[in-house]
Each structure stands twice: as C-alpha cells, then as structure tokens.
Scaffold this active site. Structure first.
Site, PDB file in Angstrom:
ATOM      1  N   LYS A 105      -4.344  -6.408   8.484  1.00 15.43           N
ATOM      2  CA  LYS A 105      -2.902  -6.393   8.728  1.00 15.43           C
ATOM      3  C   LYS A 105      -2.441  -7.842   8.717  1.00 15.43           C
ATOM      4  CE  LYS A 105      -3.740  -4.129  12.656  1.00 15.43           C
ATOM      5  NZ  LYS A 105      -2.737  -3.082  12.686  1.00 15.43           N
ATOM      6  N   ARG A 106      -1.124  -8.088   8.714  1.00 12.71           N
ATOM      7  CA  ARG A 106      -0.663  -9.464   8.817  1.00 12.71           C
ATOM      8  C   ARG A 106      -1.270 -10.124  10.055  1.00 12.71           C
ATOM      9  NH1 ARG A 106       3.252 -11.384   5.109  1.00 12.71           N
ATOM     10  NH2 ARG A 106       3.083 -13.224   6.419  1.00 12.71           N
TER      11      ARG A 106
ATOM     12  N   LYS B   4      -0.486  -8.996  17.179  1.00 10.90           N
ATOM     13  CA  LYS B   4      -1.457  -8.030  16.668  1.00 10.90           C
ATOM     14  C   LYS B   4      -2.868  -8.305  17.211  1.00 10.90           C
ATOM     15  CE  LYS B   4       1.088  -6.992  12.360  1.00 10.90           C
ATOM     16  NZ  LYS B   4       1.144  -5.531  12.212  1.00 10.90           N
TER      17      LYS B   4
ATOM     18  N   HIS C 197      13.158  -1.870  12.943  1.00  9.79           N
ATOM     19  CA  HIS C 197      11.707  -2.038  12.774  1.00  9.79           C
ATOM     20  C   HIS C 197      11.057  -2.942  13.786  1.00  9.79           C
ATOM     21  CE1 HIS C 197      10.528  -0.004   9.034  1.00  9.79           C
ATOM     22  NE2 HIS C 197      11.804  -0.126   8.727  1.00  9.79           N
TER      23      HIS C 197
ATOM     24  N   LYS D 281      -3.496   5.163   7.798  1.00  7.31           N
ATOM     25  CA  LYS D 281      -4.366   5.139   6.606  1.00  7.31           C
ATOM     26  C   LYS D 281      -5.833   5.264   7.015  1.00  7.31           C
ATOM     27  CE  LYS D 281      -0.988   1.926   4.684  1.00  7.31           C
ATOM     28  NZ  LYS D 281      -0.730   0.457   4.558  1.00  7.31           N
TER      29      LYS D 281
ATOM     30  N   THR E 101       1.342   1.409  10.311  1.00  6.88           N
ATOM     31  CA  THR E 101       1.033   2.461   9.346  1.00  6.88           C
ATOM     32  C   THR E 101      -0.423   2.328   8.893  1.00  6.88           C
ATOM     33  OG1 THR E 101       1.976   1.034   7.629  1.00  6.88           O
ATOM     34  CG2 THR E 101       3.367   2.842   8.441  1.00  6.88           C
TER      35      THR E 101
HETATM   36  C1  LIG Z   1      -0.272  -0.512   5.400  1.00  6.54           C
HETATM   37  C2  LIG Z   1      -0.204  -1.935   5.057  1.00  6.54           C
HETATM   38  C3  LIG Z   1       0.277  -2.862   5.990  1.00  6.54           C
HETATM   39  C4  LIG Z   1       0.707  -2.462   7.389  1.00  6.54           C
HETATM   40  O1  LIG Z   1      -0.415  -2.515   8.245  1.00  6.54           O
HETATM   41  P1  LIG Z   1      -0.251  -2.462   9.832  1.00  6.54           P
HETATM   42  O2  LIG Z   1      -1.657  -2.349  10.318  1.00  6.54           O
HETATM   43  O3  LIG Z   1       0.542  -1.240  10.142  1.00  6.54           O
HETATM   44  O4  LIG Z   1       0.404  -3.716  10.252  1.00  6.54           O
HETATM   45  C5  LIG Z   1       0.321  -4.192   5.637  1.00  6.54           C
HETATM   46  N1  LIG Z   1      -0.092  -4.611   4.422  1.00  6.54           N
HETATM   47  C6  LIG Z   1      -0.576  -3.746   3.499  1.00  6.54           C
HETATM   48  C7  LIG Z   1      -1.025  -4.274   2.184  1.00  6.54           C
HETATM   49  C8  LIG Z   1      -0.641  -2.384   3.776  1.00  6.54           C
HETATM   50  O5  LIG Z   1      -1.112  -1.542   2.856  1.00  6.54           O
END
Ligand SMILES: *Cc1c(COP(=O)(O)O)cnc(C)c1O
Length: 810
Positions: free
Chosen positions: A546-547, A552, A358, A658, A654
């Site tokens: 995101k985190r 990022k 990952h 979404k 991911t």
């Molecule tokens: C999808 C998701 C992530 C991953 O987000 P990235 O933009 O791919 O880092 C992190 N936290 C939550 C709650 C999510 O639903």
C-alpha cells in the site's frame, strides 16, 4: 458482440492487422507490437457496440452517471478486455500457433499509473462494474502525459523516475478532436446590471485552454455494453497564441503555451502536501469544466430536453473533493449560458451532484487560498462567494447567535475555501466508504452538516472488481471455485458463499493449498530472478503493500521484524515459524518520514537476509514499484494480509478486500472495512489487535498517552528506539522516525500498539501451524468475500444515489 470464430480467424486477422500497423514481417514484431496489434483487434470487435451503446442511451433518453475522479488507476487492459469479450482462449491458442505465449505478451503493455493508490483504483473498479452491470455510467478525468513516478530502490532509498507511459502509443484511446471544448482561466469577472433590472456576469481578459478528449472503451463483461472513460488533454489554442503574437508579445505567447502544456503533463504525485498547488487547482478546474461542458452539450444535442429537467437525466458523482468545482461550474453554465435564475440553477445543481468523502485526516482535507483562487478562477470565485453568503445567511437565521455553527459549516473561512464543505452543501448525497468511516463523518468530521442535512448522509462500503482481482489475477483459484460450486459466482459474486459448505472438505482444502503454493512458487521465482534472493515457499508469506504513510504503520511491521531479529540473535537455538515479510509501496517524493520508512525496511532487509544465523527462518524484502500489475502477482501469493493502520485513520482500504478474496488471513486493526471483514468471518478467521477508534480518539481529546513513558518503562521498546539512532541497524540513522515516535509523542500509536501486535503475530504463527484450521479460515475468507465485489457497491450507488437502471442496446 462481434467475436473471432476460432483461432484460425484470429491468426488471419492478426496477420492482416500487424502488416498494416507495422509494415514488417511477423517474426520481427516486438512483444509490445504484438500486444498493440491485439488491442486494435479488440477495438475492432467492440467498436460497433461502443457506438450503439451511446446511441441507445441517447435514443432511450436513459439517465446516465458521470464519475468524476482526478485519478483512474486502470492497470493493464489487454487481459481484462480479452476476458470481457470472452476471447482469451482463442487469442492464446492463435498466438501459440504464431509462436508467442500470451503470458509473455501481457506484460509488454505499460501499466498506466494515472493514480496514486486506493482512490484511483476504486474509480477503475467502479467503471468496470458499471459496464459489467450494463449501467449507463462513464468516467471523466485527465490524460496525464506522465503517470505516478516509477520507483527504484538505490542504496536502500526510493528514487523517482518519470513514467512516460505514452512513449510507444496507447492503442486503447481514441482522440476526439471534434469534441474539444474550451476552458477559461484568469481575467476579471464582475456583475453588471442588465437593462431589465437583473444582474449579469462579465468575464473578460481571460485566457483560453483547449481541452481535447481521449476516449477509452470500458468493455462490459460478456454483455454488449461499452461505456467510456473520457480523459482530457490540455492543448494551447492557436487563436490565443496568434492574439498574443499580434499584440507583439512573444514572451506572453511563449509563457501561455508553456503553462497550458503543464496542465495535463504530470499526475500530482501526492495527495497530502503543499507543492504545486496552483497547477493542481488548474488541473481540477480543467477536467471539471471540460467534462461538465461536454455533458451539457451532449444533453442539449442528444436529449433535446429542457435544461430544467437536467437532473432527471444526468447524475454527476465526485470522487472526493478534487472535482468539487463541478458545483460552481454547473451554476456558471446554468446562469451565464442558459439564463437560469440563481434559485433554479442551485436546485438543479444539488439534485445532479453526489459526493463521496475519502478521508478524515485533517491535513488531507482540501483547502484553497482565496487570493490564488480568485486570481485563477475569478468567475467561479464569485459564485462560491455567493453560495457561501446565502448559506451563512440561512445558518444564522436557523441558529441565531451561534457563530460556532457558522464557522463549522462555512465554505469561506480564514482566507480559505473549504472544498469538503462546498461538496456537502452542493450535493444531495454524501457518503463514506466503510461503516466506521461513515459514522465518524456523522459524529465528528462533518457533524455540523449532519445536523443540518441528516437525510443526505449514507454509507457505501467500497468494493473491488472480482473480475480483475480474482478471475484475472488468480485464474487457477477461479477455476477451482468453478469446479466446486459451478460458475454462477462469476456473475453473482455473493454466491461465493456457497463455498462455506466446503470449509471442512479435505479434498477441496488440499486443492486450495496447492493453488496457493503454486502462486507462492511463482512469486519466489520472480524474486529470485529480480532480486537474487531465495525465499522458502513453506514460510508464511506476510505481505504489506500500500502507499507508505505513517498512519498505515509500515513502521509497526518493520519494528516487529527487528524485534524478531533481536530475539533470534539473543537466543541462537530458538525456532520460530519461518516467515517471509514482503513490503511494497511508494512514498510521496516530499514525505520525509515515509521515505525514511522505506530506507529502514531496506536496511533491515539487508541486515537480516545476509545474516546466516537468522535467514533460514526470517526473510524481509521490499519489492520495487508497487502498482496494479505487481499487485496482481502478490495478492494471490499471500498467506497474511497486513492491515494495521491506526484505528480511525483508514477510511476503508481496498487492499484488505483483494487479499481476502484470494484466501489470505487478515492481521488487522478495527479500522475501515476491516471491521466489516471481521463481522462477516468472525474471530476464528482473522486476527484483530490494537486500540479501537474510540480509544484513539479519547487519547487525542483527553491526553494520557506518553510515548516517552513507554520508552522508559519497556526495555524492548527502548532497545528498538535506540537501535534507530545508535547504528545498530546497518550503521544507519533514522532520525525522523525516532523523532516521530518520541519527540512528537507517537501520533499514530505505534509503540502503544506494539505489544498487542507482537501477540497477534504469535497468534498467526500458531494458527499457521494447524494446516487444516488455517485452510478452513482461508476458505471462509474467500466464501465471504463476495460482499466486497464492487458490483455490490455499484448496485447500491445506482439504486440509492443515482437512481440508474441497466440499459442494453438492441
Ligand atoms: C488496491 C490498491 C491500493 C489500495 O491499497 P490499500 O491497502 O487499501 O491502501 C493501492 N495501490 C494499488 C496499486 C492497489 O491496487
């Protein structure tokens, strides 16, 4: 599948159940009690199917996969399970008669935060898809008593509050006391000769931890499959406590009890720092050993096949390296308990295990100090040492005199155990999570292994559950799609591509715009209620959730916002396309720069939102406590999806998928799955900017980038950097970020990409100005997003790696 015939039956069953559970009148029920009542009713509906699913897998002796992940970020289950059993409408109508609104009941469920972010959410989407596809696959993890902290913002800063998600009980879980197993820690292990010229292992003076499984049903969508997510809880073993007490050592007994209870108490709040490493290692071995023991026991009892055929019936997948001890644990069981030779045990182990990598961030690759490991897991250490010895012998035989090769593929090196190396060597399959990521693994991170085992490597681009992230999160969009192309896409998400025929259909686009506006209005109301801020729903909703991490680059986003602010202040009559910038995300408690980023966003937010000369055109907000349920509100309301990581750093992402599925336009770098999104929809339907991964790599290898030079030559960048430390921004000081940009030469190329990002933001505003083109792009994004359903991903894993077939019970 059992169902409720109609709302009358629902009401009758609800009333009975509620009386029995809570011993009070219906009017007195809290919303949480209403939610729990329905949850138990759903359990009643599926319990027979749950038992039969397992019976049938065993009776037919089908191959099963166990997905081991130290995190499962499930989100709330009430609504998704109602949708899976197709009882959402009956439930909604029945509740209404009884005086409740389902939409008020749903949020009463605590969102269990048993994960940090993308990795844990991926595991949740995967088990959802396994069940939806009637595939025999189950999750294995830890039942953390406290999930990831709840985040509050106080004085612009993140405050971490404990997440006591179990405090009111968790109606989805079933404790299986009779299925407990015992896990050994500590003691001494050594080899001694047996009478017949072999060696056997002696492991003595260990202490024993009881692992008790809590099973959660994973309900397939509109099928009769109910798989299992098995979460292990650590309990002390009474025998162990009595043993210590009988030897007169009350302190030891107390210490033992305490250390056992620590094991499943907290989710490790961070996947990239040093804290609590010993406890984390205990957690990893705990859920691995418990999981593997219970799989082997089940295989022997229910399949009754020879242990030599294990890999024909069992696949174990490790989600990153946290469960990599599956490899030596299988070796231990095969040799010490089943009496197999090293050779046989190794062959079966490798054929059983598959590994997903990952991350390529070197600081996030897992390594354990040998002394600590040996002390905690002496038997497992002996096995790893032997794996390493045999492997290096082979490498030196294959590549005589090449000590660089040995170093690059060693499992033990420099006093440390390299878990990624153990994982590659002990698996028959290694995959990355997006094309660019899998390529980087072959070319650099695991290059030496790739030359040894080229056939092991493959790509499996991540996916997301379109059930949760489209059907559940955006029901109005889902039914608009039904009205347009029929509902076959729900089962076959690739058929979303039939929407391509509507990209120039004015009426469809109009309705799509209406759905988006409604979701923006809903979000605006939430923001008004919670933050007392007014946001314009005719502005661009530009969202980065995101985190929080330097790679990022939330910093790039907020620096651009500050830049817009300066422009507006310098040119009071200037007009820009009104924008609402929304941020969300948690920072690891020990990650200084990430926490400072949150503070910067909040200080800029207050400065801008309270400035009447700019706040008609610009609003910035940091939304507290980003988690799965907040995500379900945000993705559908987005116009723009910020996916701006330094190229080469984000394995897949991911969140990007979404947003795309909900019709947002990606503003992103050529990183992770953005590359595949871009390939599917083309330049017209996303905005790509910035350095490419190979350019970033070249700078790392050859040098040639100086952020100080950018500082001195570019007045806009100089002004932004100075603003971080001269009090311009709310009188506050952001020394860590300043240092990271300048003293540490901007490792993530924020300043280098700044100009290109500003241009990309201009391009977004320009495109948003043309409503019809914007909506066309939105349609194309939705239409092409079917590829990113985790159903596609799981089919690829099932066909290429696990060799698994769908199986339904009678
Ligand atoms: C999808 C998701 C992530 C991953 O987000 P990235 O933009 O791919 O880092 C992190 N936290 C939550 C709650 C999510 O639903």
């Amino acid at each position: 599948m059992k169902t409720w015939q109609d709302k009358e039956e629902f009401k009758r069953l609800f009333t009975e159940k509620a009386y029995r559970l809570w011993e009070k009148e219906l009017q007195e029920l809290t919303l949480n009690e209403v939610y729990q009542t329905i949850a138990y009713m759903i359990r009643d509906l599926v319990s027979e199917d749950w038992i039969r699913t397992n019976q049938s897998y065993a009776a037919k002796k089908v191959k099963q996969v166990y997905y081991f992940s130290i995190e499962f970020l499930m989100g709330r289950l009430l609504e998704s399970n109602l949708l899976n059993v197709d009882m959402d409408n009956i439930c909604r109508d029945g509740l209404k008669d009884l005086g409740w609104d389902l939409e008020d009941v749903i949020p009463a469920e605590r969102d269990p935060g048993l994960g940090n972010g993308g990795l844990g959410r991926l595991a949740a989407c995967f088990i959802d898809s396994l069940a939806a596809l009637s595939l025999p696959g189950h999750g294995n993890s830890i039942r953390y008593q406290y999930g990831l902290f709840n985040q509050r913002i106080v004085d612009n800063q993140q405050v971490e509050l404990p997440d006591n998600w179990l405090s009111k009980g968790y109606p989805w879980e079933v404790k299986k006391v009779d299925k407990a197993v015992y896990v050994r820690f500590g003691g001494n292990a050594y080899m001694r000769p047996t009478g017949d010229g072999h060696l056997e292992c002696v492991h003595e003076q260990f202490s024993t931890v009881k692992a008790v499984p809590y099973d959660v049903p994973i309900i397939g969508c509109h099928n009769d499959t109910v798989n299992t997510l098995r979460l292990w809880r650590a309990e002390y073993s009474r025998e162990e406590v009595y043993k210590e007490l009988s030897m007169g050592d009350r302190h030891r007994a107390f210490r033992y009890k305490d250390s056992v209870q620590q094991i499943s108490r907290f989710l490790y709040p961070d996947d990239s720092t040093e804290d609590g490493r010993r406890l984390r290692l205990m957690q990893e071995y705990f859920f691995v050993s418990a999981g593997v023991q219970s799989i082997v026991r089940h295989y022997k009892q229910k399949y009754g096949e020879s242990i030599y055929r294990f890999a024909q019936y069992v696949a174990i997948h490790i989600n990153d390296t946290h469960p990599a001890l599956v490899i030596p644990e299988l070796m231990r069981i095969f040799m010490d308990e089943e009496g197999l030779s090293w050779q046989s045990a190794w062959e079966i182990t490798v054929r059983t295990v598959a590994y997903t990598n990952h991350t390529i961030l070197p600081e996030a690759l897992e390594k354990w100090s040998i002394p600590m490991f040996k002390d905690l897991l002496p038997r497992i250490y002996l096995i790893i040492e032997e794996i390493n010895n045999r492997w290096l012998q082979e490498v030196r035989r294959r590549y005589p005199g090449d000590e660089n090769k040995a170093r690059d593929v060693a499992i033990l090196w420099d006093g440390q155990i390299h878990m990624a190396h153990l994982s590659v060597l002990g698996s028959h399959s290694v995959n990355g999570v997006a094309e660019i990521h899998s390529q980087i693994l072959k070319d650099s991170t695991l290059h030496q292994f790739y030359t040894c085992f080229p056939q092991r490597f493959s790509n499996k681009t991540n996916g997301i559950s379109h059930r949760r992230w489209l059907i559940e999160a955006n029901p109005k969009l889902a039914s608009l799609i039904d009205d347009t192309i029929g509902d076959k896409w729900r089962k076959t998400p690739a058929r979303l591509s039939e929407l391509m025929a509507y990209k120039d259909d004015a009426s469809f686009k109009e309705q799509l715009a209406k759905v988006k506006t409604e979701r923006k209005e809903w979000l605006a109301r939430y923001i008004k209620d919670k933050y007392n801020q007014d946001i314009r729903t005719d502005s661009i909703f530009d969202i980065q959730i995101k985190r929080i991490h330097l790679y990022k680059r939330q910093t790039l986003n907020i620096l651009h916002i500050l830049h817009l602010y300066f422009l507006l202040k310098d040119n009071p009559s200037m007009k820009i396309t009104p924008r609402t910038y929304l941020f969300g995300g948690k920072a690891a408690a020990s990650y200084g720069e990430a926490k400072e980023t949150i503070r910067l966003i909040n200080v800029v937010s207050h400065m801008i939102n309270s400035d009447r000369t700019v706040n008609q055109q610009l609003k910035v907000l940091f939304l507290e406590n980003y988690n799965v349920s907040l995500g379900q509100m945000l993705f559908p309301a987005a116009d723009v999806s910020e996916q701006i990581s330094t190229a080469g750093k984000e394995a897949s992402g991911t969140g990007n998928m979404k947003f795309m599925m909900n019709g947002a336009i990606t503003l992103g770098t050529m990183d992770g799955a953005n590359v595949e999104i871009h390939r599917l929809i083309g330049d017209d339907n996303c905005v790509i900017f910035g350095l490419r991964a190979d350019e970033v790599m070249n700078y790392y290898v050859r040098g040639g980038y100086s952020s100080w030079k950018m500082y001195s030559s570019d007045p806009e960048i100089r002004r932004l950097m100075d603003a971080l430390v001269d009090g311009t921004v709310g009188g506050d000081y952001f020394g860590l970020l300043y240092e990271s940009f300048l003293e540490k030469n901007d490792e993530y190329f924020v300043l280098k990409d700044f100009k290109a990002y500003c241009e990309a933001q201009k391009e977004i505003a320009k495109r948003y100005g043309n409503k019809s083109d914007w909506l066309r792009a939105s349609v194309v994004n939705i239409a092409q997003s079917g590829y990113f359903s985790s159903d596609r991903t799981i089919e690829q894993y099932a066909n290429d790696i696990w060799h698994l077939k769908p199986s339904k019970h009678d």
